[in-house]
Design an enzyme around this catalytic site. Structure first.
Site, mmCIF file in Angstrom:
data_model
loop_
_atom_site.group_PDB
_atom_site.id
_atom_site.type_symbol
_atom_site.label_atom_id
_atom_site.label_comp_id
_atom_site.label_asym_id
_atom_site.label_seq_id
_atom_site.Cartn_x
_atom_site.Cartn_y
_atom_site.Cartn_z
ATOM 1 N N ASP A 1 7.921 -10.531 19.032
ATOM 2 C CA ASP A 1 8.724 -11.313 20.033
ATOM 3 C C ASP A 1 9.594 -10.257 20.662
ATOM 4 O OD1 ASP A 1 7.584 -13.533 18.490
ATOM 5 O OD2 ASP A 1 9.240 -13.347 17.074
ATOM 6 N N SER B 1 4.958 -11.813 14.124
ATOM 7 C CA SER B 1 5.256 -12.263 15.246
ATOM 8 C C SER B 1 5.935 -10.947 16.113
ATOM 9 C CB SER B 1 6.227 -13.295 15.254
ATOM 10 O OG SER B 1 6.323 -14.105 16.638
ATOM 11 N N SER C 1 3.174 -14.783 18.377
ATOM 12 C CA SER C 1 3.916 -13.765 19.487
ATOM 13 C C SER C 1 4.637 -14.555 20.627
ATOM 14 C CB SER C 1 3.307 -12.649 19.752
ATOM 15 O OG SER C 1 2.672 -11.672 18.858
#
Length: 352
Positions: free
Chosen positions: A272, A270, A232
């Protein structure tokens, strides 16, 4: 001998510290936990030195990929106001830091939750479980307080604070920061955009540094890595340009351009998230009428370029500043500098 000098990203000039603190009033504090299997910490970004609960700032966030457990983003999306410092840490520390943020607000505002509204604490996270034993629940409210006490315009980078246990591209990640100066409009008015990242994403074969696909060459000497990306990144953008929440959301969206340049495709696993705020004006909590002077939308492109460049630069800084760390179960993340020092004989471009 390989040149390990950190490359400058883009054509825009950096601020005097090449840091988010080049936006006047912004400070950063870290508390680092480094004890065997516990490799974690807390990082706090304070947008100004006053009482954020009573003197809020316009802000907005963009979820680039939503595999995350951050807190406070729902009300931020609705109201477009920042009313606490921004706390960063590991995934399992979110609840603890919510409590710490509330206690911090109550000490300065005893009527919060009584005669005054409740507070919307902002806590953002990445999973540092490869190096850190998250099950130890090591982060405590006192660590948030220590990070607040350490607030400074001199921003340490690398394996510090919340970045202590983070990994990037199979290497050591962590905290990175950068800034760019944007000249806006016919008058060339200069505004600053600063970025701070908690970098914990990426696969080594996909790493791109200043346009150089370095990761593919580094990965060529290792066993093939077919594991999906599970990391991340948290991206914080600050600016002194007079923008409202809608415009700040547009600015935050441009963080994705800088992220992509380093080799990220915003993988399924992930988380983000980019958050942007403006220090140009403080909004009093009890104000009944706001008089706003904003930049016109057609003038925002220089700020968008500054956001993309400063985010890419901050990610590069995180990689170059990080040290090798050994953590839980003997797991190790080697620093980029150490990895490059062992790769002098790689074919192709090796100097950065």
């Amino acid at each position: 001998m390989m040149n390990l000098q950190v490359p400058h990203i883009g054509r825009l000039q950096a601020g005097p510290h090449n840091s988010i603190s080049d936006v006047a009033g912004v400070t950063v504090g870290h508390c680092t936990l480094d004890a065997g299997a516990v490799q974690t910490g807390v990082t706090v970004i304070a947008p100004h030195g006053g009482n954020l609960f009573t003197h809020k700032l316009p802000a907005a966030a963009t979820v680039i990929n939503g595999f995350g457990k951050s807190a406070g983003l729902v009300q931020l999306e609705e109201l477009g106001l920042l009313e606490t410092p921004i706390a960063l840490s590991n995934t399992f520390a979110v609840g603890t830091l919510l409590t710490a943020q509330i206690l911090h607000t109550l000490r300065a505002n005893p009527e919060c939750g009584r005669s005054l509204p409740t507070v919307n604490p902002l806590v953002l996270e990445c999973n540092d479980g490869y190096l850190n034993d998250m099950q130890a629940l090591a982060v405590q409210p006192a660590h948030f307080d220590a990070a607040m006490q350490a607030l400074s315009a001199e921003v340490a980078q690398g394996a510090v604070g919340a970045g202590r246990g983070m990994s990037s591209f199979g290497l050591k990640g962590g905290i990175g920061t950068a800034s760019r100066i944007a000249e806006v409009g016919a008058s060339g008015q200069a505004y600053t955009v600063g970025a701070l990242v908690l970098s914990n994403f990426g696969r080594l074969p996909e790493l791109i540094l200043a346009g150089d696909p370095l990761g593919a060459r580094l990965a060529a000497s290792e066993a093939p890595d077919t594991a999906p990306e599970k990391g991340s990144i948290i991206i914080i953008l600050a600016t002194d340009a007079p923008l409202d929440a809608r415009q700040l959301k547009r600015l935050a969206t441009r963080a994705g351009a800088g992220l992509a340049r380093t080799g990220s495709a915003y993988g399924h696993g992930s988380g983000d998230i980019a958050l942007a705020f403006s220090t140009a004006r403080r909004i009093e909590a009890q104000a009944e009428c706001l008089h706003l002077s904003l930049l016109a939308d057609h003038l925002l492109d220089p700020l968008f370029h500054a956001a993309a460049d400063s985010v890419e630069q901050a990610i590069v800084h995180a990689l170059f500043a990080a040290e090798t760390v050994r953590g839980r179960d003997g797991n190790v993340r080697v620093s980029l500098r150490e990895r490059l020092a062992c790769a002098a004989d790689l074919p192709g471009k090796t100097a950065l």
